[in-house]
Design a protein around this motif. Structure first.
Motif, PDB file in Angstrom:
ATOM      1  N   VAL A   6       1.122  -1.116  -0.058  1.00 25.66           N
ATOM      2  CA  VAL A   6       0.099  -0.233  -0.703  1.00 25.66           C
ATOM      3  C   VAL A   6       1.121   0.953   0.049  1.00 25.66           C
ATOM      4  CG1 VAL A   6      -1.388   1.335   1.215  1.00 25.66           C
ATOM      5  CG2 VAL A   6      -1.975  -1.004   0.979  1.00 25.66           C
ATOM      6  N   ARG A   7       1.913   1.095   1.086  1.00 22.04           N
ATOM      7  CA  ARG A   7       3.060   2.407   0.786  1.00 22.04           C
ATOM      8  C   ARG A   7       3.658   2.815  -0.106  1.00 22.04           C
ATOM      9  NH1 ARG A   7       4.244   3.995   6.380  1.00 22.04           N
ATOM     10  NH2 ARG A   7       5.895   4.861   5.977  1.00 22.04           N
ATOM     11  N   CYS A   8       3.972   1.341  -1.188  1.00 20.25           N
ATOM     12  CA  CYS A   8       4.171   1.633  -2.296  1.00 20.25           C
ATOM     13  C   CYS A   8       3.463   2.401  -3.363  1.00 20.25           C
ATOM     14  CB  CYS A   8       5.212   0.496  -3.230  1.00 20.25           C
ATOM     15  SG  CYS A   8       5.777  -0.170  -4.223  1.00 20.25           S
ATOM     16  N   VAL A   9       2.270   1.710  -3.390  1.00 24.70           N
ATOM     17  CA  VAL A   9       1.639   2.313  -4.365  1.00 24.70           C
ATOM     18  C   VAL A   9       1.139   4.260  -4.057  1.00 24.70           C
ATOM     19  CG1 VAL A   9      -0.777   2.196  -5.404  1.00 24.70           C
ATOM     20  CG2 VAL A   9       0.316  -0.150  -4.570  1.00 24.70           C
ATOM     21  N   PHE A  10       1.065   4.396  -2.905  1.00 21.18           N
ATOM     22  CA  PHE A  10       0.775   6.047  -2.634  1.00 21.18           C
ATOM     23  C   PHE A  10       1.780   6.426  -3.080  1.00 21.18           C
ATOM     24  CE2 PHE A  10       0.814   8.347   0.623  1.00 21.18           C
ATOM     25  CZ  PHE A  10      -0.371   9.221  -0.025  1.00 21.18           C
ATOM     26  N   GLY A  11       3.159   5.930  -2.673  1.00 23.36           N
ATOM     27  CA  GLY A  11       4.283   6.297  -2.628  1.00 23.36           C
ATOM     28  C   GLY A  11       3.884   7.076  -4.661  1.00 23.36           C
ATOM     29  N   LEU A  12       4.044   5.737  -4.930  1.00 20.97           N
ATOM     30  CA  LEU A  12       4.431   5.792  -6.528  1.00 20.97           C
ATOM     31  C   LEU A  12       2.777   6.892  -7.398  1.00 20.97           C
ATOM     32  CD1 LEU A  12       4.845   2.346  -7.482  1.00 20.97           C
ATOM     33  CD2 LEU A  12       6.452   4.098  -7.610  1.00 20.97           C
ATOM     34  N   PHE A  13       2.412   6.719  -6.685  1.00 22.30           N
ATOM     35  CA  PHE A  13       0.902   7.786  -7.180  1.00 22.30           C
ATOM     36  C   PHE A  13       1.520   9.228  -6.397  1.00 22.30           C
ATOM     37  CE2 PHE A  13      -3.012  10.599  -6.414  1.00 22.30           C
ATOM     38  CZ  PHE A  13      -3.671  10.437  -7.142  1.00 22.30           C
ATOM     39  N   LEU A  14       2.053   9.385  -5.678  1.00 28.66           N
ATOM     40  CA  LEU A  14       2.894  10.993  -5.096  1.00 28.66           C
ATOM     41  C   LEU A  14       3.211  11.199  -6.035  1.00 28.66           C
ATOM     42  CD1 LEU A  14       2.559  10.449  -1.466  1.00 28.66           C
ATOM     43  CD2 LEU A  14       1.096  11.976  -2.697  1.00 28.66           C
ATOM     44  N   PHE A  15       4.658  10.141  -6.632  1.00 27.50           N
ATOM     45  CA  PHE A  15       5.906  10.754  -7.867  1.00 27.50           C
ATOM     46  C   PHE A  15       4.735  10.740  -9.430  1.00 27.50           C
ATOM     47  CE2 PHE A  15       9.229  10.133 -10.053  1.00 27.50           C
ATOM     48  CZ  PHE A  15      10.318   9.690  -9.430  1.00 27.50           C
ATOM     49  N   ALA A  16       4.261  10.477  -9.298  1.00 23.52           N
ATOM     50  CA  ALA A  16       2.922  10.637 -10.497  1.00 23.52           C
ATOM     51  C   ALA A  16       2.650  11.739 -10.636  1.00 23.52           C
ATOM     52  CB  ALA A  16       2.317   9.884 -10.392  1.00 23.52           C
ATOM     53  N   ALA A  17       2.101  12.671  -9.259  1.00 26.41           N
ATOM     54  CA  ALA A  17       1.358  14.198  -9.123  1.00 26.41           C
ATOM     55  C   ALA A  17       2.329  14.885  -9.243  1.00 26.41           C
ATOM     56  CB  ALA A  17       0.906  13.228  -7.878  1.00 26.41           C
ATOM     57  N   GLY A  18       3.361  14.581  -8.557  1.00 26.95           N
ATOM     58  CA  GLY A  18       4.328  15.662  -8.535  1.00 26.95           C
ATOM     59  C   GLY A  18       4.988  15.981  -9.745  1.00 26.95           C
ATOM     60  N   ILE A  19       5.247  14.655 -10.961  1.00 35.40           N
ATOM     61  CA  ILE A  19       5.451  14.552 -12.431  1.00 35.40           C
ATOM     62  C   ILE A  19       5.048  16.057 -12.884  1.00 35.40           C
ATOM     63  CG2 ILE A  19       5.694  13.271 -14.352  1.00 35.40           C
ATOM     64  CD1 ILE A  19       7.206  11.862 -12.977  1.00 35.40           C
ATOM     65  N   THR A  20       3.381  15.196 -12.943  1.00 33.61           N
ATOM     66  CA  THR A  20       2.457  15.684 -13.379  1.00 33.61           C
ATOM     67  C   THR A  20       2.257  17.562 -13.056  1.00 33.61           C
ATOM     68  OG1 THR A  20       1.104  14.027 -13.638  1.00 33.61           O
ATOM     69  CG2 THR A  20       0.067  15.783 -13.885  1.00 33.61           C
ATOM     70  N   LEU A  21       2.166  17.881 -12.130  1.00 34.48           N
ATOM     71  CA  LEU A  21       2.949  18.877 -11.625  1.00 34.48           C
ATOM     72  C   LEU A  21       3.843  19.571 -11.760  1.00 34.48           C
ATOM     73  CD1 LEU A  21       1.652  18.815  -7.659  1.00 34.48           C
ATOM     74  CD2 LEU A  21       0.624  20.310  -9.494  1.00 34.48           C
ATOM     75  N   LEU A  22       4.615  19.268 -12.389  1.00 37.53           N
ATOM     76  CA  LEU A  22       5.993  19.359 -12.970  1.00 37.53           C
ATOM     77  C   LEU A  22       5.711  20.170 -14.221  1.00 37.53           C
ATOM     78  CD1 LEU A  22       9.129  18.366 -11.375  1.00 37.53           C
ATOM     79  CD2 LEU A  22       8.518  20.216 -11.632  1.00 37.53           C
ATOM     80  N   ILE A  23       5.156  19.369 -14.736  1.00 32.90           N
ATOM     81  CA  ILE A  23       4.843  19.478 -16.376  1.00 32.90           C
ATOM     82  C   ILE A  23       3.963  20.192 -16.503  1.00 32.90           C
ATOM     83  CG2 ILE A  23       3.994  18.694 -18.862  1.00 32.90           C
ATOM     84  CD1 ILE A  23       5.469  15.476 -17.118  1.00 32.90           C
ATOM     85  N   ARG A  24       2.375  20.283 -15.968  1.00 30.86           N
ATOM     86  CA  ARG A  24       1.663  21.529 -16.034  1.00 30.86           C
ATOM     87  C   ARG A  24       2.213  22.685 -16.088  1.00 30.86           C
ATOM     88  NH1 ARG A  24      -1.464  19.237 -20.224  1.00 30.86           N
ATOM     89  NH2 ARG A  24      -3.343  18.050 -19.555  1.00 30.86           N
ATOM     90  N   ALA A  25       3.284  22.623 -14.757  1.00 33.88           N
ATOM     91  CA  ALA A  25       3.813  24.037 -14.527  1.00 33.88           C
ATOM     92  C   ALA A  25       4.576  25.040 -15.605  1.00 33.88           C
ATOM     93  CB  ALA A  25       4.898  24.453 -13.445  1.00 33.88           C
ATOM     94  N   GLU A  26       4.539  24.073 -16.057  1.00 34.06           N
ATOM     95  CA  GLU A  26       5.746  24.346 -17.534  1.00 34.06           C
ATOM     96  C   GLU A  26       6.866  25.538 -17.459  1.00 34.06           C
ATOM     97  OE1 GLU A  26       2.260  26.012 -20.682  1.00 34.06           O
ATOM     98  OE2 GLU A  26       2.144  24.597 -20.906  1.00 34.06           O
ATOM     99  N   LEU A  27       7.536  25.071 -16.418  1.00 38.26           N
ATOM    100  CA  LEU A  27       8.840  25.869 -15.997  1.00 38.26           C
ATOM    101  C   LEU A  27      10.006  24.827 -15.817  1.00 38.26           C
ATOM    102  CD1 LEU A  27       7.518  27.842 -12.748  1.00 38.26           C
ATOM    103  CD2 LEU A  27       7.831  28.353 -15.651  1.00 38.26           C
ATOM    104  N   GLY A  28       9.834  23.247 -16.872  1.00 42.73           N
ATOM    105  CA  GLY A  28      11.244  22.963 -17.242  1.00 42.73           C
ATOM    106  C   GLY A  28      10.415  21.503 -16.044  1.00 42.73           C
ATOM    107  N   ALA A  29      11.026  20.561 -16.280  1.00 48.10           N
ATOM    108  CA  ALA A  29      10.528  19.156 -15.672  1.00 48.10           C
ATOM    109  C   ALA A  29      11.590  18.550 -15.403  1.00 48.10           C
ATOM    110  CB  ALA A  29       9.795  18.117 -16.904  1.00 48.10           C
ATOM    111  N   ALA A  30      11.965  17.390 -14.572  1.00 47.16           N
ATOM    112  CA  ALA A  30      12.883  16.708 -13.823  1.00 47.16           C
ATOM    113  C   ALA A  30      13.938  15.915 -14.914  1.00 47.16           C
ATOM    114  CB  ALA A  30      12.668  15.412 -12.794  1.00 47.16           C
ATOM    115  N   PRO A  31      15.084  15.504 -15.242  1.00 41.83           N
ATOM    116  CA  PRO A  31      15.888  14.852 -16.299  1.00 41.83           C
ATOM    117  C   PRO A  31      15.006  14.230 -16.916  1.00 41.83           C
ATOM    118  CG  PRO A  31      17.162  16.033 -14.029  1.00 41.83           C
ATOM    119  CD  PRO A  31      15.577  16.464 -14.184  1.00 41.83           C
ATOM    120  N   TRP A  32      15.077  12.758 -16.595  1.00 38.96           N
ATOM    121  CA  TRP A  32      14.223  12.225 -17.172  1.00 38.96           C
ATOM    122  C   TRP A  32      13.100  12.485 -17.755  1.00 38.96           C
ATOM    123  CZ3 TRP A  32      15.726   7.655 -19.263  1.00 38.96           C
ATOM    124  CH2 TRP A  32      16.174   6.913 -18.426  1.00 38.96           C
TER     125      TRP A  32
END
Length: 212
Positions: A6-32
């Motif tokens: 449960v903690r692993c899946v929840f963490g992956l969801f948060l990780f994806a949410a952070g990626i989405t926020l960075l992309i939607r901000a359009e100020l530059g994403a993480a290197p990968w």
């Protein structure tokens, strides 16, 4: 094991949410994600689908490196991309700079917290992390490759290809590169679950002293 999953899946969801926020901000994403967005721009395929495809391809590279995946590794390769595709239509885009900066900073923090949850679950490293540790087991001109060098080479290679493909690079990329490490170091210890005991049998009850 259930709690770890449960903690692993929840963490992956948060990780994806952070990626989405960075992309939607359009100020530059993480290197990968610069690489992922670049491939997405080139092919017209959704970013989440590209993340899944790249994760699976990286797992195939583990085979010659003799790195063994865990359950968390497979979940990482599949779920982050799935969650990103689910969240992209939900997370709005903004034109004013202030909300975009808030989204960028929030994305980095959320990624760090998500990393703490899924790494702390102890179910295996992500495909990209495993590639780096696998490369660190190799030798170059008779000398071992350090994890730092392996990580730097892989990250910069993904970033360079992503930039060439028109990926989302910007100040957010630099903020992520500088800030995510210290933040993960901050969140990981309290979110790490203790390793299971090697001996699952409970210790014997203390002997009751006999009477006189």
């Amino acid at each position: 094991m259930t709690e770890r999953l449960v903690r692993c899946v929840f963490g992956l969801f948060l990780f994806a949410a952070g990626i989405t926020l960075l992309i939607r901000a359009e100020l530059g994403a993480a290197p990968w994600d610069v690489f992922h967005t670049g491939v997405s721009e080139l092919t017209g395929i959704g970013v989440g689908t590209i993340i899944v495809a790249v994760g699976v391809a990286l797992l195939l590279l583990w085979i010659p490196l003799r790195v063994r995946p865990g359950l968390g590794t497979v979940l990482n390769a599949v779920l982050i991309g799935v969650f990103v595709d689910l969240l992209m239509p939900i997370v709005p885009e903004f034109e004013p700079l202030l909300p975009r900066v808030v989204m960028m900073l929030g994305g980095v923090v959320v990624i760090a917290i998500g990393s703490g949850f899924y790494i702390g679950a102890g179910l295996g490293p992500g495909p990209r992390d495993g590639l780096m540790t696998g490369l660190a087991e190799l030798t170059l001109a008779g000398r071992p490759i350090s994890v730092r060098v392996a990580r730097t080479v892989v990250e910069l290679s993904a970033l360079a290809v992503g930039v060439a493909l028109g990926g989302a690079i910007g100040v957010g990329t630099a903020v992520f590169a500088v800030g995510v490490g210290p933040l993960v170091q901050l969140f990981l210890p309290p979110l790490t679950m203790p390793k299971p005991s090697a001996d699952p049998t409970p210790p014997p009850a203390p002997a009751v002293p006999e009477g006189p």
